[in-house]
Design an enzyme around this catalytic site. Structure first.
Site, mmCIF file in Angstrom:
data_model
loop_
_atom_site.group_PDB
_atom_site.id
_atom_site.type_symbol
_atom_site.label_atom_id
_atom_site.label_comp_id
_atom_site.label_asym_id
_atom_site.label_seq_id
_atom_site.Cartn_x
_atom_site.Cartn_y
_atom_site.Cartn_z
ATOM 1 C CB CYS A 233 -0.977 -0.019 1.164
ATOM 2 S SG CYS A 233 -0.216 -0.062 2.796
ATOM 3 N NE ARG A 238 -3.730 2.633 2.741
ATOM 4 C CZ ARG A 238 -3.766 3.562 1.789
ATOM 5 N NH1 ARG A 238 -4.909 3.849 1.185
ATOM 6 N NH2 ARG A 238 -2.686 4.202 1.426
#
Lengths: 282, 110
Positions: A233, A238
């Protein structure tokens, strides 16, 4: 791994708050959420100040991790129950981190802090301290962690999954939309990486979608189950969420999280970058 | 550089929503979408989860409202949907944002 071993429901969590051998850990980027109210008995970990080296861009080493968990009162045999804000991004990051250092029994609370709050489940204030332990960590399991050279080598040969928002993938935004956009990075994505935003894997209350829904999402995006996978990410939290989905919920083998992610790749000299909504060519 | 850069580099988590705009934010360049979540009786809702969805309905970002019910996003010009989740119920609103400061409130539980 599977949903049964990696994930617990908020109901299970609430029933096991006082259970022996279970340690609740809230993981946040900033601990003001915890300070305003947390699950009873939960200790807090700050994903950055506790889990990252203060000087170099890297994790705390094995000895530092051992010292941290010993001081916070976590034992090797404890079941570590993680939850946090931001749809469990930082809790998923900590989950990956605990696995990296070989902790045996660790789970996420499905939906994290958001579902807990929306369900109006009890939160309490106050410091939590546990008796110190002697925690022993394993060497980092590097089958879970990707570094930049293997990411470059994976272009066109392995599954690369970019889990940022579509606008970050295309290079129209440099950071998630709740943050200022000023940055020295180049925008775009790694050639041949498919775009599957982390949020596709979560319901709006923060819980994970069903295994069947998840398989369809990654299958439709073109992930080849016969290949190894690297998720990235912007800074690696994430993508921990997606790593958790692919490896721990769907049980895929050989899934790595690239914690350097776009803040490293987008700053490298000489590597290829693709702009726009298509994966691009190797 | 200012603390803004530090926040941007260090984390993907949302900054404090009640804080004034960080120093160094250039409103000639940034598209800021801000507002307050209110309940059907007009009270500001603290701790609501506000989701920013793009023009296709795809999730883009999420923040939690401040004690005064405030939220803030850094987006781009265009059409967006603000969707708020709270214990009092949910609500959403589609907005058109331009460069600069865009102020939209969202009502939940109607």
């Amino acid at each position: 791994m599977s949903r049964d071993t990696a994930l617990v429901s908020a109901d299970w969590a609430e029933k096991n708050i006082d259970a022996d051998g279970v340690v609740f850990v809230e993981v946040d980027e900033d601990t003001t959420a915890y300070d305003g109210g947390h699950i009873a008995g939960a200790i807090k970990l700050n994903w950055k100040t506790d889990l990252q080296d203060a000087v170099r861009r890297d994790f705390v080493n094995k000895e530092q991790f051992e010292a941290l968990l010993s001081a916070r009162g976590v034992s090797n045999d404890d079941k570590v129950v993680l939850y946090g804000g931001n749809n469990n991004w930082f809790a998923a990051y900590a989950y990956w981190y605990f696995k990296l250092y070989g902790h045996r029994d660790v789970v996420l609370i499905d939906g994290g802090r958001k579902k807990w709050e929306l369900d109006a489940r009890p939160l309490v204030k106050g410091e939590v301290s546990r008796p110190a332990t002697t925690y022993v960590a394993q060497d980092q399991d590097l089958t879970l962690r990707a570094f930049r050279d293997e990411v470059v080598a994976a272009i066109g040969t392995q599954n690369l999954v970019d889990v940022r928002s579509p606008d970050e993938y295309a290079g129209r935004l440099l950071a998630p939309a709740h943050l200022p956009q000023e940055s020295a990075l180049r925008g775009g994505h790694i050639p041949t990486a498919v775009s599957v935003p982390w949020s596709k894997a979560a319901n709006e209350d923060g819980t994970f979608k069903s295994d069947d829904e998840l398989r369809k999402i990654y299958g439709d995006a073109g992930l080849d189950e016969g290949k190894d996978t690297i998720a990235y990410c912007r800074i690696g939290e994430r993508s921990s969420h997606t790593w958790f989905v692919l490896k721990e919920l769907l049980g895929q083998q050989n899934v790595k999280n690239y914690d350097g992610s776009w803040t490293e790749y987008g700053s490298l000299v000489g590597v290829p970058v693709v702009l726009g909504d298509e994966p691009g060519k190797a | 550089m200012t603390a803004v850069t530090t926040v941007t580099d260090a984390s993907c988590a949302a900054p404090d929503q009640s804080a004034p705009l960080p120093a160094g934010i250039d409103l000639a360049k940034e598209t800021v979408i801000t507002g307050v979540v209110t309940s059907s009786d007009g009270e500001a809702v603290q701790g609501a989860y506000v989701r920013l969805l793009d023009s296709t309905g795809e999730f883009t970002a999420e923040v939690v409202t401040s004690a005064q019910g405030q939220f803030r996003f850094f987006a781009a010009p265009g059409s967006w949907t603000l969707r708020a989740l709270s214990r009092h119920g949910n609500g959403d609103r589609t907005v058109a944002a331009d460069r600069g400061l865009n102020d939209f409130s969202v009502t939940v539980g109607e």
